[in-house]
Design an enzyme around this catalytic site. Structure first.
Site, short mmCIF file in Angstrom:
data_model
loop_
_atom_site.label_atom_id
_atom_site.label_comp_id
_atom_site.label_asym_id
_atom_site.label_seq_id
_atom_site.Cartn_x
_atom_site.Cartn_y
_atom_site.Cartn_z
N HIS A 96 5.13 -4.21 10.45
CA HIS A 96 5.55 -3.68 9.15
C HIS A 96 7.05 -3.46 9.30
CE1 HIS A 96 5.30 -0.71 5.68
NE2 HIS A 96 6.44 -0.38 6.25
N HIS A 111 -6.49 -2.59 3.90
CA HIS A 111 -6.67 -1.20 4.35
C HIS A 111 -8.00 -0.69 3.83
CE1 HIS A 111 -2.44 -0.71 5.71
NE2 HIS A 111 -2.20 -1.59 4.75
N ASP A 157 -2.65 -7.02 1.29
CA ASP A 157 -2.24 -5.63 1.55
C ASP A 157 -3.02 -4.68 0.65
OD1 ASP A 157 -1.03 -3.48 2.73
OD2 ASP A 157 0.99 -3.90 2.00
N ARG A 207 -10.27 2.61 4.43
CA ARG A 207 -9.79 3.92 4.92
C ARG A 207 -10.73 4.58 5.92
NH1 ARG A 207 -4.59 3.13 3.58
NH2 ARG A 207 -4.24 2.96 1.34
N ASN A 237 4.92 -0.64 -0.84
CA ASN A 237 5.86 -0.69 0.27
C ASN A 237 5.57 -1.92 1.12
OD1 ASN A 237 7.78 -0.07 2.16
ND2 ASN A 237 6.59 1.50 3.19
N HIS A 250 -6.01 3.96 -3.06
CA HIS A 250 -5.68 5.39 -3.08
C HIS A 250 -6.52 6.06 -4.15
CE1 HIS A 250 -2.24 5.26 -0.42
NE2 HIS A 250 -1.79 4.20 -1.06
N HIS A 276 3.67 -8.76 4.90
CA HIS A 276 4.20 -8.62 3.53
C HIS A 276 5.71 -8.86 3.38
CE1 HIS A 276 4.95 -4.70 5.27
NE2 HIS A 276 3.73 -4.25 5.09
N GLY A 294 1.17 1.48 -2.75
CA GLY A 294 0.02 0.63 -2.51
C GLY A 294 -0.88 0.45 -3.71
ZN LIG Z 1 2.95 -2.44 5.71
ZN LIG Z 2 -0.42 -2.68 4.70
#
Ligand SMILES: [Zn+2]
Ligand SMILES: [Zn+2]
Length: 421
Positions: free
Chosen positions: A176, A59, A302, A61, A275, A306, A229, A321
């Site tokens: 997901h 990820h 993953d 952002r 998650n 943040h 994941h 995360g």
């Molecule tokens: Zn996910």
């Molecule tokens: Zn993810």
């Protein structure tokens, strides 16, 4: 483009089964059988010379969430961690749900000039799970596949259409797997530890039941579903059965689900909140075994940055995360390979040709003539995880303070050295 000679390393290329000490030439940006004059010679004695590592679940952002991670900083983190290619999820500040947004991500990545970036497009508009996004247009603009990751696609009809549509372009839908009705308000794995801590639990069946649905939809439609994941033993069983039945199902595991269990939550430490959540020791064992035997195709971090303040809130309120790009290699080599749970060959396979096959990428190989994406790993280097030194803007990692053994020494993308420690 100048030639590079990587001398005397252990050349480890699971795509061809090669594992021998020798020299590797890079000529004109490509892997070459031999060369004449090297502009640069790298002494790789004691090192592993492997195809550039690939992480198909990160990820960044941007666009819209640049304070957490820009594409450029994410790419810097990738190459520092040995990754030459990454696939970025669509749940950015402004979701990647149009062809224009896909082009935007690719352009910013090209400007950064570090790792290759393969953007996923959203499955549904606004990641709301209701109406399909512009899958065809995004595929033509270079989307690697489609995912609402961060959110499940709860509506089975929408998932069915997404699989059918994506299949027309030869692209996977990354799922997901989370039945959101079963996980409302959950902060960690459902089980004895959650009960003891008084936290609401996220039951494993919320993942495995959705994986089973997606596997059945994949068989029904012929579409390719990739399960993100995988955290639970039952999900492993679902994937094993789906593959045996010939479904186009692939799957990944993250370093944290491969090495950490929910006992870590006892300190209410947000660095262990993700998650899907960390599961039981039995689940971890099942996920490792499934990665070792090929039921799971690849390792994916993953990587989810943040803001520090946000992540330091009270446990139940803080976001899910952790970052992973700069720790994945060290964690896998230290906690799985050195512990004898995974062979070096399988570990490298699961970070190179394994993920390349999932997305149909022409990378993850040192075969002569292929683009020269190469990672030189120092398997003996001990280093301490210090988030202050991360290239990523994210600082939250469950491995803070850990001493790991093994790190990227040199990262080469398209014949150019983009990282050197
Ligand atoms: Zn996910
Ligand atoms: Zn993810």
């Amino acid at each position: 483009m100048s030639s590079i000679l990587i001398k005397g390393g252990r050349i480890l290329d699971p795509s061809t089964g090669r594992d021998e000490t020798g020299d590797l030439w890079i000529v004109g940006g490509k892997i070459a059988k031999s060369g004449r004059k090297a502009a640069r010679t790298i002494d790789a004695k004691g090192m592993w010379v492997v195809p550039g590592l690939i992480d198909i679940h990160v990820h960044f952002r941007e666009p819209g969430g640049e304070a957490k991670e820009t594409i450029a900083d994410g790419c810097a983190a990738a190459v520092a961690g040995g990754f030459t290619s990454v696939a970025t999820m669509a749940n950015t500040g402004h979701p990647v749900e149009t062809a224009m947004a896909v082009r935007y991500v690719r352009d910013r990545a090209a400007e950064a000039g570090l790792a290759r970036v393969f953007p996923f497009g959203a499955v549904t508009k606004g990641l709301r799970g209701e109406e399909l996004a512009e899958i065809g247009l995004m595929a033509k603009a270079g989307a690697a596949g489609f995912s609402d990751d961060g959110h499940p696609v709860m509506n089975s009809e929408v998932m069915r259409r997404a699989l059918e549509y994506a299949a027309m372009f030869g692209k996977p839908v990354v799922s997901h797997c989370e039945d959101a009705h079963l996980t409302k308000g959950a902060a960690m794995n459902e089980g004895p530890v959650a009960t003891e801590l008084g936290l609401r639990g996220w039951p494993a069946v919320a993942e495995s039941a959705m994986a089973a649905r997606d596997a059945m939809l994949s068989r029904w439609t012929g579409g390719h579903v990739h399960i993100a994941h995988v955290s639970a033993k039952e999900t492993v069983e679902v994937i094993r059965a789906a593959k045996a039945a010939g479904a186009r199902v692939t799957a990944e595991a993250s370093p944290h689900h491969l090495t950490l269990d929910d006992q870590k939550l006892r300190g209410y430490d947000p660095r262990f909140k993700m998650n899907p959540p960390l599961r039981s020791a039995e689940d971890v064992q099942a996920v490792v075994a499934a990665l070792a035997d090929g039921t799971l195709d690849c390792i994916a971090s993953d990587h989810a940055p943040h803001g520090t303040e946000e992540k330091e809130q009270e446990f139940a309120a803080c976001p899910n995360g952790v970052v992973g790009l700069e720790t994945t290699l060290g964690v896998i080599l230290t906690d799985l390979v050195a512990e004898g749970k995974l062979t070096a060959n399988r570990a490298i396979e699961a970070m190179t040709v394994g993920p390349a096959r999932v997305l149909g990428l022409p990378h993850g190989t040192l075969a002569a003539g292929s683009a020269a994406d190469v990672t030189i790993i120092d398997p003996g280097r001990k280093w301490k995880v210090d988030p202050a030194k991360f290239r990523s803007r994210g600082r939250c990692t469950p491995w803070e303070g850990r001493t790991l053994k093994g790190a990227a020494a040199v990262t080469i993308v398209d014949g150019r050295i983009v990282f050197e420690s």
